[in-house]
Enzyme design. Structure first.
Site, short mmCIF file in Angstrom:
data_model
loop_
_atom_site.label_atom_id
_atom_site.label_comp_id
_atom_site.label_asym_id
_atom_site.label_seq_id
_atom_site.Cartn_x
_atom_site.Cartn_y
_atom_site.Cartn_z
N ARG A 74 8.04 -6.03 -6.51
CA ARG A 74 7.06 -7.11 -6.64
C ARG A 74 6.45 -6.97 -8.02
NH1 ARG A 74 3.90 -3.50 -3.10
NH2 ARG A 74 2.61 -2.49 -4.68
N HIS B 166 -0.16 -4.66 -5.41
CA HIS B 166 -0.20 -4.80 -3.96
C HIS B 166 -1.04 -5.98 -3.49
CE1 HIS B 166 -0.94 -3.87 0.22
NE2 HIS B 166 -2.24 -3.79 -0.04
N TYR C 36 -0.52 3.30 -11.38
CA TYR C 36 0.59 4.02 -10.74
C TYR C 36 1.99 3.53 -11.16
CZ TYR C 36 0.00 0.06 -7.53
OH TYR C 36 -0.13 -1.20 -7.00
C1 LIG Z 1 -1.19 0.66 10.38
C2 LIG Z 1 -1.62 0.35 8.99
N1 LIG Z 1 -1.88 1.35 8.14
C3 LIG Z 1 -2.29 1.10 6.88
C4 LIG Z 1 -2.44 -0.18 6.45
C5 LIG Z 1 -2.96 -0.44 5.04
N2 LIG Z 1 -1.90 -0.92 4.17
C6 LIG Z 1 -1.73 -2.23 3.95
S1 LIG Z 1 -0.39 -2.54 3.04
C7 LIG Z 1 -0.01 -0.93 2.90
C8 LIG Z 1 1.22 -0.52 2.16
C9 LIG Z 1 2.43 -1.21 2.68
O1 LIG Z 1 3.53 -0.84 1.95
P1 LIG Z 1 4.98 -1.36 2.28
O2 LIG Z 1 5.24 -1.26 3.74
O3 LIG Z 1 5.91 -0.65 1.38
O4 LIG Z 1 4.94 -2.91 1.94
P2 LIG Z 1 4.60 -3.64 0.56
O5 LIG Z 1 3.10 -3.79 0.52
O6 LIG Z 1 5.11 -2.82 -0.52
O7 LIG Z 1 5.24 -4.97 0.65
C10 LIG Z 1 -0.95 -0.15 3.56
C11 LIG Z 1 -0.95 1.32 3.58
C12 LIG Z 1 -2.15 -1.22 7.37
N3 LIG Z 1 -2.27 -2.52 7.04
N4 LIG Z 1 -1.73 -0.92 8.61
#
Ligand SMILES: Cc1ncc(C[n+]2csc(CCOP(=O)(O)OP(=O)(O)O)c2C)c(N)n1
Lengths: 325, 355
Positions: B260, B264, B273
């Site tokens: 992306r 985030h 990072y």
């Molecule tokens: C159960 C849970 N833990 C933590 C979060 C907080 N959180 C939101 S997005 C994220 C990272 C997600 O990363 P990834 O699965 O790689 O997806 P991307 O954002 O890179 O598309 C986190 C830790 C959440 N929404 N739900």
């Protein structure tokens, strides 16, 4: 003394304890390199190294279980759950495993763990980032639940929590991280767990509250002062166990009370406070103890959270009700 | 080549690539069959999605949107994977997967309402087979396998696609979903968009596995890895997975390696990072630029087309955000009434606190 906001005060507490005790470890999602999504732990990995302060993979149950296992090994884990709504993923490890370790092992093992999590409404966050879940946790025997309302308390309570040999759930209100600065000693000190604080003295009504609602209640108390009603405000600081002695002492003076909480109304901290007041001080009451709380709905989407959350006007109305009972 | 299984499984897998960064087909056998109109439609959707993402970021800064997770760079995985399934198939998204919902039929203004924290954003219209965006990472994966079992029990030939990220692939829910889908041979596609980061945590700190696709092995389902910046690779992999699902051959885990371009979320600083070099390296693999080169060579697309779609998208976004802004505000009594089919007495009483 230094001026710190609540975020800096918590970071300072963590730094003090990381320095003092090599068994203290800090971990969770994104807490290492960048210091968490709110930068509460910023700089700590640099200062203490990746073995003491580290990022975990995205798995809350594993974060909880890791803490439990490390506790068995004699470490003192401070585990962050990134936002409050994600504790559900880890609840088995928190409420079943950590909270029962001492009991199940006949005192052989304990869980000297602090679970930290940001929570609290009024910041228009996404779903499940702000809910007040402390009531749910206070139903768990074996776990202490701490909700600081200001930087000084936050530091002292955090240090006390880390030094406590039982699991402590430490909830940091999102709206208080940057809300204001206050004097915070640079040296280490503790604010005893389970001890409430009378933040404002008064003789007519007691408001029992905690967290962000301390500030909302003080605002209401200032308005009520103009009407000639003198309100005493008690900040619980620890919502499990509850400092009933401080509450009873206050009610003996004021004979009236309300309880203010951000969480939904039913079966939570406020209900527990009122139950204990009934047990210990019912004959000192001139009116029923009322609750000002969120309604019993899911925490709403951002659109209407400002209406949903308790505000000074609702507190003023409740105080007037008990005064005019 | 004879190999003992553990050697096979500990080897890295190469991602499927069909379209080179210069827009050449480098893997003819794996080229999905698509008509010229379909090719143009896919490009239209990708450009539209990019424009909408740009606009959403601005709307977010103006306070006209709430929580928004940017998607630029992931158009091939999002648009391509949705395009490869049928309207009757079901989509179970994570919080970032709004484009798949919209291309599957959720009106754009409702996506905006969702972002603005309005309940109506999640009221999916009849006939649109999607769930609301999921905030709890991984939860949707379990719903997907339940919905897939429903199709199987009802002997319907639909498949379910569910999305998560590299971070999401670490959750217990992810493993549980994969395992169930394997045991019950469910028609579900687990689509992992591996964009290298979970908020700030890089892939290397997320798992020691060489690929997420490997994780299918332990669940007894098929696992594949594709170039997520390559629209054809994505479409091919999802089409195959859907066909397997429809034929009763069970679930597939697809790892799409993507990036992306933005951080985030809108409140996040990627420079803490990620490096500039890394960002440049990935922007050279831009899925839209790559696809455009291919289409231009075929005489199916020009720069003017891109400009035209951008204008159309901007106009549409404006219209839809206005519609979202005009939607009647939520009320506390409406909220209270949405808790139960029949509002209990104590909740009726609580309404009075808000009058
Ligand atoms: C159960 C849970 N833990 C933590 C979060 C907080 N959180 C939101 S997005 C994220 C990272 C997600 O990363 P990834 O699965 O790689 O997806 P991307 O954002 O890179 O598309 C986190 C830790 C959440 N929404 N739900």
């Amino acid at each position: 003394m230094a001026q710190m906001n609540m975020k800096e005060a918590i970071r300072d507490a963590l730094r003090v304890e990381l320095k003092r005790d090599p068994n203290v470890l800090l971990f969770g999602e994104d807490v290492g390199n960048v210091g968490g999504v709110f930068r509460v732990t910023e700089g700590l990995q640099k200062e203490f190294g990746e073995e003491r302060v580290f990022d975990t993979p995205l798995a809350e149950s594993a974060i909880g279980g890791l803490a439990v296992g490390l506790g068995v090994q004699g470490f003192r884990p401070v585990a962050e759950i990134q936002f409050v709504g994600f504790i559900f993923e880890a609840l088995d490890q928190m409420v079943v495993q950590a909270a029962r370790m001492r009991f199940r092992s006949g005192g052989k093992y304990n869980s000297p763990i602090v679970f930290r999590t940001p929570f609290g409404g009024g910041v228009k966050a996404a779903e499940l980032h702000t809910d007040s879940l402390e009531g749910l946790l206070t139903q768990t025997p074996g776990i202490k639940v701490v909700v600081p309302s200001n930087p000084y308390d936050a530091k002292g309570l955090m240090i006390a929590s880390i030094r406590d040999n039982d699991p402590v759930f430490f909830m940091e209100h999102l709206n208080l991280y940057h809300a204001f600065r206050a004097e915070v000693p640079e040296e280490d000190y503790v604010v005893e767990l389970g001890k409430a604080n009378v933040v404002r003295e008064g003789s007519d009504v007691t408001i029992i509250t905690y967290g962000m609602m301390v500030h909302t209640s003080v605002k209401a108390a200032e308005e009520l002062e103009k009407q000639g009603i003198k309100v005493e405000v008690i900040d619980l600081r620890t919502v499990s166990p509850i400092d009933i002695d401080t509450i009873v002492a206050s009610i003996k003076k004021t004979n009236r009370a309300i309880v203010v909480q951000e969480a939904q109304k039913s079966a939570g901290v406020a209900a527990e406070v009122i139950a204990q007041i009934n047990e210990k001080a019912i004959l000192h009451l001139e009116a029923p103890v009322l609750r000002v709380a969120g309604p019993d709905t899911v925490y709403p989407f951002a659109q209407i959270e400002d209406t949903w959350l308790p505000n000074p006007a609702r507190i003023v109305a409740a105080v007037n009700k008990v005064v005019n009972f | 080549m004879s190999k003992v299984p553990y050697e096979v499984y500990t080897e890295d897998v190469e991602a499927l690539s069909v379209l080179s960064p210069d827009g050449e087909i480098i893997n003819k056998d794996m080229m999905p069959i698509l008509s010229d109109d379909q090719l143009k439609e896919i490009m239209y959707r990708m450009v539209f999605t990019r424009t909408w993402d740009d606009r959403a970021v601005n709307l977010g800064r103006q306070g006209r949107l709430g929580f928004y997770a940017p998607v630029s760079g992931q158009e091939a995985t999002m648009v391509g994977s949705e395009f490869a399934i049928e309207k009757e198939d079901f989509v179970c998204p994570g919080y970032r997967d709004i484009p798949q919902l919209v291309w599957h039929g959720l009106p754009l203004y409702q996506a905006f309402l969702y972002s603005r924290g309005h309940q109506h954003g999640g009221q999916i219209p009849d006939g649109v087979n999607v769930l609301m965006p999921q905030i709890i990472i991984g939860a949707q994966i379990l719903h997907a396998m339940g919905i897939a079992m429903g199709y199987k029990l009802k002997k319907q030939k639909q498949v379910v696609i569910t999305y998560t990220g590299d971070g999401g692939s670490s959750e217990g829910d992810f493993y549980e979903g994969l395992n169930y889908a394997g045991v019950y041979k469910l028609p579900v596609i687990f689509f992992v968009q591996n964009n290298g980061y979970a908020i700030t945590t890089p892939f290397a700190k997320q798992t020691a596995a060489l690929s997420i696709a490997h994780k299918a092995v332990a669940a007894g389902i098929k696992g594949v890895k594709v170039d997520g910046m390559d629209i054809f690779a994505v479409i091919k992999a999802v089409q195959e997975a859907a066909e397997r699902g429809r034929n009763g051959e069970g679930a597939t885990l697809i790892e799409a390696v993507t990036y992306r371009f933005r951080p985030h979320s809108l409140s996040d600083d990627a420079s803490k990072y990620r490096t500039k070099e890394e960002e440049a390296e990935w922007s050279a693999k831009d899925p839209i630029a790559r696809f455009a080169k291919y289409l231009e060579k075929k005489g199916l697309w020009t720069e003017e087309d891109t400009a035209r779609v951008k204008e159309e998208a901007k106009a549409k976004v404006n219209e839809e955000i206005k519609k979202a802004e005009k939607t009647e505000k939520m009320t506390i009594s409406g909220l209270i009434d949405s808790m139960f089919e029949q509002t209990p007495k104590h909740l009726e009483e609580q309404k009075a606190d808000f009058q």
